[in-house]
Design a protein around this motif. Structure first.
Motif, PDB file in Angstrom:
ATOM      1  N   UNK A 409      28.096 -53.987  35.361  1.00 26.40           N
ATOM      2  CA  UNK A 409      27.649 -55.147  34.595  1.00 26.40           C
ATOM      3  C   UNK A 409      27.720 -54.939  33.079  1.00 26.40           C
ATOM      4  N   UNK A 410      28.818 -54.409  32.552  1.00 19.66           N
ATOM      5  CA  UNK A 410      28.926 -54.284  31.092  1.00 19.66           C
ATOM      6  C   UNK A 410      29.050 -55.661  30.437  1.00 19.66           C
ATOM      7  N   UNK A 411      28.558 -55.762  29.226  1.00 19.28           N
ATOM      8  CA  UNK A 411      28.636 -57.001  28.449  1.00 19.28           C
ATOM      9  C   UNK A 411      29.171 -56.688  27.061  1.00 19.28           C
ATOM     10  N   UNK A 412      29.813 -57.679  26.460  1.00 22.96           N
ATOM     11  CA  UNK A 412      30.412 -57.505  25.135  1.00 22.96           C
ATOM     12  C   UNK A 412      30.152 -58.751  24.289  1.00 22.96           C
ATOM     13  N   UNK A 413      30.121 -58.541  22.962  1.00 23.74           N
ATOM     14  CA  UNK A 413      30.000 -59.645  22.000  1.00 23.74           C
ATOM     15  C   UNK A 413      31.324 -59.777  21.268  1.00 23.74           C
ATOM     16  N   UNK A 422      38.508 -54.101  20.001  1.00 26.07           N
ATOM     17  CA  UNK A 422      37.953 -54.909  21.080  1.00 26.07           C
ATOM     18  C   UNK A 422      36.614 -55.478  20.667  1.00 26.07           C
ATOM     19  N   UNK A 423      35.945 -56.191  21.561  1.00 27.05           N
ATOM     20  CA  UNK A 423      34.607 -56.713  21.245  1.00 27.05           C
ATOM     21  C   UNK A 423      33.566 -55.605  21.325  1.00 27.05           C
ATOM     22  N   UNK A 424      32.454 -55.792  20.654  1.00 29.97           N
ATOM     23  CA  UNK A 424      31.385 -54.801  20.622  1.00 29.97           C
ATOM     24  C   UNK A 424      30.633 -54.773  21.949  1.00 29.97           C
ATOM     25  N   UNK A 425      30.336 -53.578  22.468  1.00 23.35           N
ATOM     26  CA  UNK A 425      29.484 -53.469  23.646  1.00 23.35           C
ATOM     27  C   UNK A 425      28.095 -54.007  23.317  1.00 23.35           C
ATOM     28  N   UNK A 426      27.455 -54.582  24.315  1.00 24.98           N
ATOM     29  CA  UNK A 426      26.223 -55.340  24.033  1.00 24.98           C
ATOM     30  C   UNK A 426      25.190 -55.138  25.127  1.00 24.98           C
ATOM     31  N   UNK A 427      24.018 -54.656  24.725  1.00 24.10           N
ATOM     32  CA  UNK A 427      22.835 -54.623  25.579  1.00 24.10           C
ATOM     33  C   UNK A 427      21.661 -55.184  24.786  1.00 24.10           C
ATOM     34  N   UNK A 428      20.761 -55.855  25.476  1.00 21.73           N
ATOM     35  CA  UNK A 428      19.582 -56.403  24.802  1.00 21.73           C
ATOM     36  C   UNK A 428      18.612 -55.286  24.428  1.00 21.73           C
ATOM     37  N   UNK A 429      18.042 -55.391  23.243  1.00 18.04           N
ATOM     38  CA  UNK A 429      17.013 -54.453  22.803  1.00 18.04           C
ATOM     39  C   UNK A 429      15.677 -54.886  23.417  1.00 18.04           C
ATOM     40  N   UNK A 430      15.332 -54.284  24.527  1.00 17.76           N
ATOM     41  CA  UNK A 430      14.141 -54.695  25.264  1.00 17.76           C
ATOM     42  C   UNK A 430      12.843 -54.281  24.580  1.00 17.76           C
ATOM     43  N   UNK A 431      12.923 -53.470  23.543  1.00 28.00           N
ATOM     44  CA  UNK A 431      11.707 -53.024  22.851  1.00 28.00           C
ATOM     45  C   UNK A 431      11.333 -53.929  21.680  1.00 28.00           C
ATOM     46  N   UNK A 432      12.106 -54.982  21.449  1.00 30.40           N
ATOM     47  CA  UNK A 432      11.810 -55.869  20.329  1.00 30.40           C
ATOM     48  C   UNK A 432      10.474 -56.563  20.540  1.00 30.40           C
ATOM     49  N   UNK A 433       9.774 -56.830  19.462  1.00 29.08           N
ATOM     50  CA  UNK A 433       8.418 -57.372  19.538  1.00 29.08           C
ATOM     51  C   UNK A 433       8.373 -58.878  19.748  1.00 29.08           C
ATOM     52  N   UNK A 443      19.262 -59.079  18.271  1.00 28.81           N
ATOM     53  CA  UNK A 443      18.532 -58.424  19.353  1.00 28.81           C
ATOM     54  C   UNK A 443      19.505 -57.742  20.281  1.00 28.81           C
ATOM     55  N   UNK A 444      20.131 -56.660  19.824  1.00 31.45           N
ATOM     56  CA  UNK A 444      21.148 -55.991  20.637  1.00 31.45           C
ATOM     57  C   UNK A 444      21.221 -54.531  20.321  1.00 31.45           C
ATOM     58  N   UNK A 445      21.496 -53.740  21.361  1.00 30.94           N
ATOM     59  CA  UNK A 445      21.810 -52.317  21.206  1.00 30.94           C
ATOM     60  C   UNK A 445      23.310 -52.205  21.403  1.00 30.94           C
ATOM     61  N   UNK A 446      24.014 -51.701  20.427  1.00 29.11           N
ATOM     62  CA  UNK A 446      25.461 -51.599  20.538  1.00 29.11           C
ATOM     63  C   UNK A 446      25.916 -50.205  20.140  1.00 29.11           C
ATOM     64  N   UNK A 447      27.172 -49.921  20.442  1.00 30.00           N
ATOM     65  CA  UNK A 447      27.713 -48.600  20.133  1.00 30.00           C
ATOM     66  C   UNK A 447      28.463 -48.631  18.814  1.00 30.00           C
TER      67      UNK A 447
END
Length: 447
Positions: A409-413, A422-433, A443-447
């Motif tokens: 389930x990889x996601x990209x922006x 290529x597009x940036x890898x994308x995961x939601x930053x679940x620690x955001x307040x 709101x993203x964690x990317x490489x």
């Protein structure tokens, strides 16, 4: 048992038949009735048992009070939830979390099947349980938030109208203080607190991303809508299987007829290039000073093409606005091996047309969420909530980062350039307040 009957029975007994609290309370009622029959006058040392004392036993405030920690005799009512699917999901989650803060059951809200941003009188209401499974929601969110029916109301204390403030002077701090005051004192004595004013999407946000994710996880489409999404996904994978069968060699031991869905992956691309979006994102870039919000069709095609190899043909499902379905140019220029299809080319557009806007969006959301690879715009709420859901799935599997590894389930922006153009890898930053960032691309964690 249908929803209406279930709500009626829960109003009578104040809990589910399967809960331990309910069983115990019913046992107490039985004992009381039995004792009344055998000892009609009194118990030594305890005085006379009056029939109205049974009201005390049956009171929902005691039955609660409840086995999941959420009061079943106090309710929160919110205005009709409006706008696009994902704006409505956020608004619904915000209403749930507000009810949680007040330790109240949220009365099942009305959603909007149509999409009218300004003409509120033209909105087509649709009940929550026509889109999402009511009982399944309460089961999955047990102990966290809870939905109730209007038939649960006992109408003993009336309704307290709580007016939400507006304007610049109505700050986050003032809003939070209003909620705190409403959770105690004379306001809390009312059976129903009814929030009036703007819809919940426009309320101030007081909750972390992980709390929203918890609510979103409990939203399960009703079978009718889920089956429509199944048809679309099945058609995509079927086409992928046929296309791959033409290029696979005998050495691969590939049986086109018996292959499992996992052998027929597809990419879903939430392609925002329609005119109204381009006007909106250009204005947003000017106001914010950020130049990585808009993406042209050519940029999307080029970046997505660098995700997959051209060794085997892969179907790319394009989730686009209906206004682009007659624009054949969105199907042109894709990298060899990447085969674009939108709902019209797939010949599934009739599945969508028989439903109102909200259901169409729910089907497309499900198709994108299930994709082996998802690519979207990090400033789109639709894309952002899909990535949040996919991130949550990965976290459940123990994966907290997609950097440097191949993950499911990889996601990209596509609006942000990544490795190898290529597009940036994308995961939601679940620690955001708060969830605010999710609508503004940060709101993203990317490489």
């Amino acid at each position: 048992m249908d929803l209406f009957l279930n709500c009626k029975l829960r109003r009578l007994f104040g809990c589910h038949f399967t809960s331990l609290t309910c069983k115990c309370c019913l046992a107490l009622v039985t004992i009381a009735l039995f004792s009344r029959a055998i000892f009609p006058h009194s118990f030594p040392g305890y005085g006379v048992i009056e029939w109205n004392n049974l009201d005390l036993i049956l009171s929902p405030s005691l039955l609660l009070e409840s086995d999941d920690g959420i009061r079943r005799d106090k309710f929160l009512e919110v205005p009709q939830i409006v706008w696009g699917l994902n704006n409505q999901k956020i608004a619904f989650a915000r209403a749930c979390l507000t009810a949680r803060m007040l330790n109240r059951t949220l009365l099942m809200p009305s959603l909007s099947a149509s999409l009218f941003y300004k003409e509120v009188d033209r909105l087509q209401p649709i009940s929550f349980d026509k889109v999402f499974q009511f009982q399944r929601f309460n089961s999955l969110c047990h102990g966290f938030v809870r939905l109730g029916c209007y038939s649960d109301l006992r109408n003993q204390t009336g309704i307290h109208d709580l007016q939400k403030g507006s304007g610049r002077k109505w700050t986050v701090e003032r809003d939070l203080e209003q909620l705190k005051q409403s959770s105690r004192g004379f306001v809390d004595k009312y059976e129903v607190i009814r929030i009036v004013g703007k819809n919940p999407f426009l309320w101030h946000d007081h909750w972390p991303v992980k709390d929203y994710a918890r609510v979103f996880e409990c939203l399960v489409l009703v079978d009718e809508i889920a089956k429509e999404a199944d048809k679309v996904v099945s058609k995509i994978r079927q086409i992928g299987r046929k296309l791959r069968s033409k290029t696979e060699t005998v050495e691969n031991n590939f049986d086109a007829e018996d292959s499992s869905p996992r052998h027929n992956p597809y990419i879903a691309i939430h392609m925002r290039v329609e005119l109204d979006w381009m006007i909106h994102c250009k204005n947003l870039e000017q106001r914010s000073g950020i130049n990585q919000i808009c993406s042209s069709k050519q940029e999307i095609i080029q970046r997505v093409g660098n995700i997959v190899s051209s060794e085997s043909p892969t179907v790319a499902y394009l989730a686009v606005a209906d206004s682009l379905l007659n624009d054949s140019s969105i199907l042109d220029g894709w990298k060899k091996g990447l085969l674009p299809f939108e709902k019209k080319k797939l010949r599934v557009d009739e599945i969508y047309k028989k439903h109102p806007y909200l259901i169409q969006s729910a089907i497309d959301y499900e198709v994108c969420s299930r994709a082996d690879i998802f690519v979207g715009n990090s400033f789109s709420t639709f894309s952002s909530l899909i990535v949040l859901e996919r991130t949550q799935r990965m976290i459940r599997m123990g994966i907290t980062s997609s950097c440097g590894i191949d993950v499911r389930w990889p996601s990209y922006a596509y609006n942000i350039p990544g490795e190898s153009n290529g597009p940036r890898k994308w995961m939601t930053n679940m620690s955001d307040s708060s969830l605010k960032a999710i609508s503004y691309g940060s709101n993203a964690i990317s490489c």
